[in-house]
Design a protein around this motif. Sequence first.
Motif, PDB file in Angstrom:
ATOM      1  N   VAL A   2       0.865  -1.177   0.000  1.00 39.56           N
ATOM      2  CA  VAL A   2       0.000   0.000   0.000  1.00 39.56           C
ATOM      3  C   VAL A   2       0.904   1.230   0.000  1.00 39.56           C
ATOM      4  O   VAL A   2       1.874   1.285   0.748  1.00 39.56           O
ATOM      5  CB  VAL A   2      -0.903   0.020   1.260  1.00 39.56           C
ATOM      6  CG1 VAL A   2      -1.706   1.298   1.324  1.00 39.56           C
ATOM      7  CG2 VAL A   2      -1.801  -1.205   1.286  1.00 39.56           C
ATOM      8  N   LEU A   4       0.686   5.355   0.470  1.00 38.14           N
ATOM      9  CA  LEU A   4      -0.084   6.548   0.818  1.00 38.14           C
ATOM     10  C   LEU A   4       0.750   7.764   0.457  1.00 38.14           C
ATOM     11  O   LEU A   4       1.944   7.818   0.766  1.00 38.14           O
ATOM     12  CB  LEU A   4      -0.390   6.578   2.316  1.00 38.14           C
ATOM     13  CG  LEU A   4      -1.143   5.383   2.891  1.00 38.14           C
ATOM     14  CD1 LEU A   4      -1.268   5.524   4.401  1.00 38.14           C
ATOM     15  CD2 LEU A   4      -2.504   5.241   2.252  1.00 38.14           C
ATOM     16  N   THR A  25       0.458   4.652   9.312  1.00 41.29           N
ATOM     17  CA  THR A  25       0.846   3.259   9.081  1.00 41.29           C
ATOM     18  C   THR A  25      -0.019   2.318   9.904  1.00 41.29           C
ATOM     19  O   THR A  25      -0.544   1.325   9.385  1.00 41.29           O
ATOM     20  CB  THR A  25       2.331   3.056   9.413  1.00 41.29           C
ATOM     21  OG1 THR A  25       3.116   3.887   8.552  1.00 41.29           O
ATOM     22  CG2 THR A  25       2.743   1.602   9.229  1.00 41.29           C
ATOM     23  N   ALA A  28      -3.691   2.343   8.483  1.00 40.26           N
ATOM     24  CA  ALA A  28      -3.821   1.664   7.187  1.00 40.26           C
ATOM     25  C   ALA A  28      -3.668   0.160   7.357  1.00 40.26           C
ATOM     26  O   ALA A  28      -4.429  -0.616   6.769  1.00 40.26           O
ATOM     27  CB  ALA A  28      -2.777   2.207   6.210  1.00 40.26           C
ATOM     28  N   ALA A  29      -2.704  -0.256   8.162  1.00 42.92           N
ATOM     29  CA  ALA A  29      -2.494  -1.689   8.374  1.00 42.92           C
ATOM     30  C   ALA A  29      -3.722  -2.325   9.021  1.00 42.92           C
ATOM     31  O   ALA A  29      -4.165  -3.405   8.614  1.00 42.92           O
ATOM     32  CB  ALA A  29      -1.258  -1.906   9.242  1.00 42.92           C
ATOM     33  N   GLU A  34      -3.278  -5.405   6.376  1.00 41.51           N
ATOM     34  CA  GLU A  34      -1.952  -5.592   5.776  1.00 41.51           C
ATOM     35  C   GLU A  34      -0.909  -5.466   6.878  1.00 41.51           C
ATOM     36  O   GLU A  34      -1.111  -4.719   7.838  1.00 41.51           O
ATOM     37  CB  GLU A  34      -1.676  -4.499   4.731  1.00 41.51           C
ATOM     38  CG  GLU A  34      -2.552  -4.545   3.511  1.00 41.51           C
ATOM     39  CD  GLU A  34      -2.080  -5.571   2.493  1.00 41.51           C
ATOM     40  OE1 GLU A  34      -0.926  -6.028   2.584  1.00 41.51           O
ATOM     41  OE2 GLU A  34      -2.878  -5.898   1.599  1.00 41.51           O
ATOM     42  N   GLN A  36       2.253  -3.942   8.725  1.00 41.99           N
ATOM     43  CA  GLN A  36       2.787  -2.581   8.700  1.00 41.99           C
ATOM     44  C   GLN A  36       3.981  -2.466   7.757  1.00 41.99           C
ATOM     45  O   GLN A  36       4.195  -1.411   7.166  1.00 41.99           O
ATOM     46  CB  GLN A  36       3.178  -2.134  10.109  1.00 41.99           C
ATOM     47  CG  GLN A  36       1.991  -1.841  10.983  1.00 41.99           C
ATOM     48  CD  GLN A  36       2.358  -1.171  12.278  1.00 41.99           C
ATOM     49  OE1 GLN A  36       3.458  -0.660  12.444  1.00 41.99           O
ATOM     50  NE2 GLN A  36       1.434  -1.171  13.213  1.00 41.99           N
ATOM     51  N   GLU A  38       4.274  -3.508   4.930  1.00 46.06           N
ATOM     52  CA  GLU A  38       3.813  -3.351   3.551  1.00 46.06           C
ATOM     53  C   GLU A  38       3.214  -1.964   3.282  1.00 46.06           C
ATOM     54  O   GLU A  38       2.746  -1.696   2.176  1.00 46.06           O
ATOM     55  CB  GLU A  38       2.797  -4.435   3.205  1.00 46.06           C
ATOM     56  CG  GLU A  38       3.393  -5.828   3.151  1.00 46.06           C
ATOM     57  CD  GLU A  38       4.471  -5.940   2.084  1.00 46.06           C
ATOM     58  OE1 GLU A  38       4.273  -5.459   0.961  1.00 46.06           O
ATOM     59  OE2 GLU A  38       5.532  -6.528   2.389  1.00 46.06           O
ATOM     60  N   ILE A  39       3.197  -1.107   4.288  1.00 43.08           N
ATOM     61  CA  ILE A  39       2.643   0.235   4.129  1.00 43.08           C
ATOM     62  C   ILE A  39       3.787   1.197   3.817  1.00 43.08           C
ATOM     63  O   ILE A  39       4.758   1.286   4.553  1.00 43.08           O
ATOM     64  CB  ILE A  39       1.920   0.710   5.414  1.00 43.08           C
ATOM     65  CG1 ILE A  39       0.884  -0.322   5.895  1.00 43.08           C
ATOM     66  CG2 ILE A  39       1.297   2.087   5.195  1.00 43.08           C
ATOM     67  CD1 ILE A  39      -0.228  -0.606   4.922  1.00 43.08           C
ATOM     68  N   ARG A  40       3.674   1.889   2.702  1.00 42.51           N
ATOM     69  CA  ARG A  40       4.660   2.903   2.306  1.00 42.51           C
ATOM     70  C   ARG A  40       3.970   4.258   2.354  1.00 42.51           C
ATOM     71  O   ARG A  40       2.804   4.383   1.982  1.00 42.51           O
ATOM     72  CB  ARG A  40       5.167   2.670   0.879  1.00 42.51           C
ATOM     73  CG  ARG A  40       5.645   1.268   0.577  1.00 42.51           C
ATOM     74  CD  ARG A  40       6.908   0.939   1.346  1.00 42.51           C
ATOM     75  NE  ARG A  40       7.564  -0.245   0.798  1.00 42.51           N
ATOM     76  CZ  ARG A  40       7.420  -1.471   1.283  1.00 42.51           C
ATOM     77  NH1 ARG A  40       6.610  -1.680   2.291  1.00 42.51           N
ATOM     78  NH2 ARG A  40       8.076  -2.484   0.759  1.00 42.51           N
TER      79      ARG A  40
END
Length: 64
Positions: A2, A4, A25, A28-29, A34, A36, A38-40
């Motif tokens: 992901v 953002l 983060t 979104a996770a 997902e 954490q 994998e969160i950009r």
Amino acid sequence: MVVLKVTLLEGRPMEKKRELVRRLTEAAARHLKEPQEEIRIILYEVRRDQWTAGGVLFSDKEGG
């Protein structure tokens, strides 16, 4: 994965940006289920003389 993208006026302290990306983060996770890792997040900082509201540059506003 992901990604953002956050656009904000420049000048915020690094600690504020750290807290923002930490909270984004986590949220979104949690909501997207997902990991954490994998969160950009990409922060785009814009100068006050390149951002306007109501036809006025932020750099021209009081306290700008």
